[in-house]
Design a protein around this motif. Structure first.
Motif, mmCIF file in Angstrom:
data_model
loop_
_atom_site.group_PDB
_atom_site.id
_atom_site.type_symbol
_atom_site.label_atom_id
_atom_site.label_comp_id
_atom_site.label_asym_id
_atom_site.label_seq_id
_atom_site.Cartn_x
_atom_site.Cartn_y
_atom_site.Cartn_z
ATOM 1 N N GLN A 37 0.832 -1.201 0.000
ATOM 2 C CA GLN A 37 0.000 0.000 0.000
ATOM 3 C C GLN A 37 0.870 1.255 0.000
ATOM 4 N N GLN A 38 1.905 1.208 0.817
ATOM 5 C CA GLN A 38 2.721 2.407 0.927
ATOM 6 C C GLN A 38 3.513 2.657 -0.345
ATOM 7 N N HIS A 206 -3.858 13.896 11.414
ATOM 8 C CA HIS A 206 -2.630 13.951 12.201
ATOM 9 C C HIS A 206 -2.781 13.019 13.391
ATOM 10 N N ASP A 209 2.925 11.157 16.691
ATOM 11 C CA ASP A 209 3.924 10.085 16.769
ATOM 12 C C ASP A 209 3.633 8.929 15.811
ATOM 13 N N GLN A 210 2.608 9.051 14.973
ATOM 14 C CA GLN A 210 2.313 7.979 14.027
ATOM 15 C C GLN A 210 2.419 8.460 12.577
ATOM 16 N N TYR A 211 1.638 9.455 12.226
ATOM 17 C CA TYR A 211 1.769 10.019 10.880
ATOM 18 C C TYR A 211 1.036 11.348 10.770
ATOM 19 N N ARG A 213 -0.866 13.144 7.556
ATOM 20 C CA ARG A 213 -1.261 12.893 6.163
ATOM 21 C C ARG A 213 -1.662 14.204 5.494
ATOM 22 N N ARG A 242 2.922 11.657 3.194
ATOM 23 C CA ARG A 242 2.712 11.186 4.570
ATOM 24 C C ARG A 242 4.029 11.331 5.339
ATOM 25 N N PRO A 245 7.049 10.128 11.855
ATOM 26 C CA PRO A 245 8.167 10.399 12.766
ATOM 27 C C PRO A 245 8.919 9.115 13.111
ATOM 28 N N VAL A 246 10.214 9.112 12.830
ATOM 29 C CA VAL A 246 11.046 7.940 13.140
ATOM 30 C C VAL A 246 12.302 8.472 13.835
ATOM 31 N N GLN A 260 10.061 0.965 2.675
ATOM 32 C CA GLN A 260 8.890 1.389 3.451
ATOM 33 C C GLN A 260 8.713 2.910 3.369
ATOM 34 N N TYR A 261 9.828 3.634 3.267
ATOM 35 C CA TYR A 261 9.766 5.085 3.090
ATOM 36 C C TYR A 261 10.360 5.428 1.724
ATOM 37 N N ARG B 85 -4.546 17.507 22.762
ATOM 38 C CA ARG B 85 -5.638 16.619 23.151
ATOM 39 C C ARG B 85 -5.473 16.227 24.611
ATOM 40 N N ARG B 94 -2.741 5.107 22.425
ATOM 41 C CA ARG B 94 -1.505 4.298 22.389
ATOM 42 C C ARG B 94 -1.662 2.939 23.063
ATOM 43 N N VAL B 164 9.690 -2.614 8.556
ATOM 44 C CA VAL B 164 10.811 -2.159 9.379
ATOM 45 C C VAL B 164 10.315 -1.495 10.656
ATOM 46 N N PRO B 169 -0.031 1.437 7.948
ATOM 47 C CA PRO B 169 -0.592 2.633 7.319
ATOM 48 C C PRO B 169 -1.968 2.938 7.903
ATOM 49 N N ASP B 171 -4.942 2.802 6.873
ATOM 50 C CA ASP B 171 -6.071 1.899 6.627
ATOM 51 C C ASP B 171 -5.775 0.460 7.061
ATOM 52 N N GLY B 262 10.085 2.506 15.994
ATOM 53 C CA GLY B 262 9.249 3.664 15.651
ATOM 54 C C GLY B 262 7.769 3.409 15.911
ATOM 55 N N PRO B 264 4.283 3.999 17.862
ATOM 56 C CA PRO B 264 3.647 5.043 18.676
ATOM 57 C C PRO B 264 2.860 4.458 19.842
ATOM 58 N N ASN B 268 6.783 4.998 23.875
ATOM 59 C CA ASN B 268 7.213 6.084 22.994
ATOM 60 C C ASN B 268 6.643 7.421 23.470
ATOM 61 N N ARG B 276 10.329 16.367 25.692
ATOM 62 C CA ARG B 276 9.692 17.675 25.453
ATOM 63 C C ARG B 276 9.273 18.356 26.741
#
Lengths: 524, 313
Positions: A37-38, A206, A209-211, A213, A242, A245-246, A260-261, B85, B94, B164, B169, B171, B262, B264, B268, B276
């Motif tokens: 998909q990516q 948004h 810490d995940q993505y 878009r 997209r 954060p990594v 993947q990226y 939030r 999470r 990795v 994603p 969906d 990586g 979330p 993490n 922060r």
């Protein structure tokens, strides 16, 4: 893959999980692997160094924020491939009055926001007014602003109390940005109520810490002209950008190598051979990118004595520091000119003291300064490993020259806080990303920790900022750089370049300090 | 039993209150400023001071603490400074990942640790026992981040069998998200399987030296029945304890693993919040994690009664 195919492996894994007792409902959805998909034609996944602190581009100067938000928000002007000013939401460069105090800015017609409404002169006035209250960059302009007003429906006039040449560059920056937003989303000096801009991409989702878009803004009205740097025509060929954060650099490298990226930013220099040797991936080296700085406290303590600071400059061997920090000579340049070769403000002659390093000379200067062995408190952070390594070398070289050094290793948040206290430190390590306008360099700001504000500097900076003629500005910049090397508020360690990696399938990418993905495309 | 549970919950409330106080104080005593982090390295002290004012960070520490306590008694964890939030919402978002990751890694650790531990005890002193003990020592010595990076290199980059990093994603369905957790779960499960293996082995060896096991053998029961029915049931209390402890340790271990992959998750979130100085998130997350620790302990104690009828509360 040889031997076992991915499909066979996935089938086997699916069967194993099924045997493990997973419900048939869950198994029914075992269909498309994420990688496929990516890798889809319309999604570019970009691995960034972390989660941005905000997506409001006005209030922060964070580079990570500008990388992402420049796709969503646009400013009146931008920079072309030669870092010259170019119009963006404006239709042309501003008309500046003879006394340098009035800027008339014509606006492009038909520019729409992401909510479908059309940009009006009122929106622009409200946006600029907000910028002067909310942005660190805007606040530096605010005391000079007489008024900001609409001139008819398609122009805006900024009246200044005195000439200020950096104004247009400040208006063009993509961080602390004078972003053009609808008047309705502005909430006094606070953060924007809604993230609506005019850019080629708009925010879809948004998940911190995940993505993040961003999807194509179908109503986007592009500026005209051949693409050059951030200027010219902008086409959103990619359907979705997209940002993921990594924070772990090794994972960013692995992710781009595995497909993947499609783009991974800020990679360790030592991974260049691995990226070069991999199929389907190419390295991207960004020049110019930035310069590490050892900022000194010119206000309080032992470093307030300019002779001590001159001794620091003489004691340090920048090349050793650069190599220790970045490892690979391909990523560094021992360059004293604050602006690197090939940029309009480059000047080697006034930066000569940069290369006059000698421990003996440093010892003499220390003696003349009356230095009595007070410990020099240098703050550094392991969160920026290259800065930490540089500070270790600096410690050794300063001690060889006769300094007593107290190297304080802190986490970055602590360093940021402590540097605000002028009695708490003598020097700290940081870096500065390339900025096209010299007056945006932080050490020139008298409020910035280090507090360089001698009468000579104040006068030289004011003269530079008042000067409107580009050639005369260059002369005045050279005077300012000469002062930088005689008063030594900071040591510029040199130039360093950024390593990124991109998939071969990503075409049309232009290496820049703040990567952007309009005008790029995905093959296959 | 009910009285015991009520008493434990009351004790838990006291522990939580103490944790809340300690975490609040530690977060504020450690230097660092969320406003400075949020504004970027070019920010001036004036900008930082203005943002501190807007965030309420310039209030006296006692005022901030009392406000925080007031929130806690209303079961309100506050609002994240960075995430725009409520902390409870951020944690809820999470928790699926961290919960799944913990379950999968505990599952892997148990699937390796318990059977191999039993086998090792049953074949005491033999080649299988020596090999298992040796491998357990090796597995316990390897840090999970190294296992993680190695798995990424061979199973994700070289062979592309697994992703990795990340949690799938937007969906992705549940199974796809679980696929993203396979490598992290292995990285986290392997070192912990060693602990479970060694505890299982020791506990089984202890039980198998008892008279009733000898009697069962003398009766001519098959070895498998002796080991699994007679010995294992009585060896379960220390094994359950170590599985409970391992689960708690894995929540902490997930911090490193989530960073390498990586992911979330809650780990993490805590790391990012600390970097922060997102005080409400640090406080809220640590409070919830502490509550989970206490709950795991309570669950393990209650399970003692289930596996061993002699245990009564």
């Amino acid at each position: 893959m040889t031997g076992i195919t991915r499909r066979l492996f996935n089938t086997a894994l699916g069967t194993t999980l099924a045997a493990g007792g997973l419900s048939s409902g869950i198994l029914g959805s075992w269909t498309t692997p994420a990688l496929a998909q990516q890798g889809g034609a319309s999604v570019v996944t970009v691995a960034t160094i972390g989660e941005p602190p905000t997506l409001d581009p006005v209030g922060t100067t964070s580079d990570l924020v500008s990388i992402i938000t420049q796709h969503m928000f646009e400013t009146l002007f931008t920079f072309d491939g030669e870092w010259k000013l170019a119009p963006l939401v404006a239709s042309a460069l501003p008309q500046v009055s003879a006394d340098g105090k009035t800027y008339t800015i014509p606006l492009r017609s038909g520019v729409t926001f992401h909510d479908g409404s059309t940009v009006t002169a009122d929106d622009v006035v409200a946006s600029l007014d907000h910028w002067t209250k909310a942005s660190p960059r805007g606040k530096t302009v605010a005391p000079l602003v007489e008024s900001i007003a609409a001139k008819g429906a398609d122009a805006v006039v900024i009246a200044l109390k005195e000439p200020f040449a950096p104004l247009t560059a400040l208006l063009a920056m993509n961080n602390g940005a004078a972003a053009i937003v609808p008047k309705s989303v502005i909430d006094g000096p606070g953060a924007l109520k809604s993230l609506i801009g005019t850019g080629p991409y708009k925010l879809l989702e948004h998940k911190p810490d995940q993505y993040i878009r961003l999807v194509r803004h179908d109503g986007y009205a592009s500026p005209a002209g051949t693409p050059s740097g951030y200027a010219g025509s902008r086409k959103a060929n990619i359907g979705e950008v997209r940002f993921v954060p990594v924070p772990n650099a090794a994972t960013r490298v692995s992710g781009v190598l595995a497909g993947q990226y499609q783009f991974a930013d800020s990679l360790p220099a030592e991974t260049l051979p691995r990226i070069k040797g991999a199929a389907g991936v190419k390295p991207v080296i960004v020049k110019p990118f930035g310069f590490p700085l050892m900022i000194m406290n010119t206000k309080t303590g032992v470093m307030a004595n300019p002779k001590v600071r001159q001794a620091v400059l003489a004691a340090l061997e920048p090349n050793d520091m650069l190599l220790a920090g970045l490892g690979d000579p391909a990523f560094v340049q021992a360059e004293g000119s604050i602006y690197a070769q090939g940029t309009p403000y480059y000047d080697a002659a006034s930066a000569k003291p940069y290369s006059d390093h000698a421990a003996g000379k440093a010892a003499e200067l220390l003696k003349a300064a009356g230095y009595k062995g007070e410990p020099i408190r240098i703050m550094t952070s392991v969160q920026y490993e290259f800065l930490y390594k540089m500070s270790m070398v600096a410690q050794a070289q300063l001690e060889m020259a006769g300094f007593k050094v107290d190297l304080q290793v802190l986490d970055w948040a602590t360093l940021l806080q402590r540097r605000g206290d002028d009695k708490g430190w003598d020097a700290f390590f940081t870096y500065h990303t390339f900025v096209p306008e010299p007056s945006l360099i932080t050490v020139l700001n008298p409020s910035y920790p280090g507090w360089w504000d001698s009468p000579a500097k104040k006068e030289a900076l004011a003269a530079f900022n008042r000067e409107m003629d580009p050639a005369a500005r260059k002369t005045k910049w050279v005077a300012l750089q000469t002062l930088f090397y005689s008063e030594v508020p900071s040591v510029k360690v040199g130039e360093f370049y950024n390593l990124a990696a991109s998939s071969d399938k990503l075409t049309g990418y232009t290496p820049t300090p703040w990567p952007f993905f309009w005008n790029t495309d995905l093959k296959g | 039993m009910l009285v015991y549970i009520v008493r434990r919950f009351a004790g838990m409330m006291v522990v939580m209150l103490l944790v809340a106080m300690v975490v609040f104080l530690i977060a504020r005593v450690v230097p660092g400023d969320p406003a400075a982090v949020m504004l970027g390295s070019s920010a001036t002290p004036e900008d930082i001071a203005a943002l501190r004012g807007r965030l309420g960070l310039d209030e006296p520490l006692l005022t901030q603490f009392l406000l925080y306590l007031g929130q806690i008694v209303r079961f309100d964890l506050g609002e994240s400074i960075f995430l725009n939030r409520p902390v409870a919402q951020a944690l809820a978002e999470r928790s699926e990942l961290t919960g799944l990751l913990t379950m999968m890694s505990v599952g892997i650790a148990m699937l390796i640790g318990v059977p191999v531990g039993i086998l090792s005890a049953a074949k005491r002193g033999g080649l299988i026992d020596q090999t298992a003990v040796g491998l357990a020592m090796l597995a316990a010595s390897i840090p999970s981040f190294w296992i993680g990076l190695t798995l990424i290199k061979y199973l994700a980059v070289d062979h592309a069998w697994f992703p990795v990093a990340g949690y799938g994603p937007p969906d992705a369905d549940l199974l796809e998200r679980m696929r993203h957790l396979v490598l992290p779960a292995i990285a986290l499960g392997i070192p912990n399987s060693a602990l479970i293996l060694r505890f299982t082995r020791t506990s089984m060896l202890d039980v198998m030296s008892h008279d009733y096991v000898r009697t069962a053998r003398a009766k001519g029961l098959p070895p498998l029945v002796v080991v699994l029915k007679h010995a294992l049931r009585n060896a379960m209390i220390p094994i359950l304890t170590v599985i409970g402890l391992t689960t708690a340790v894995m929540i902490a271990g997930a911090i490193v693993t989530e960073t390498v992959f990586g992911l979330p998750g809650v780990g993490n979130l805590i790391v990012s919040a600390v970097l922060r100085r997102d005080y409400p998130v640090i406080q809220g997350a640590l409070l919830v994690v502490s509550a989970i620790y206490v709950l795991i302990n309570l669950t393990v104690d209650l399970l003692y009664a289930v596996v061993d009828p002699r245990v009564r509360y």
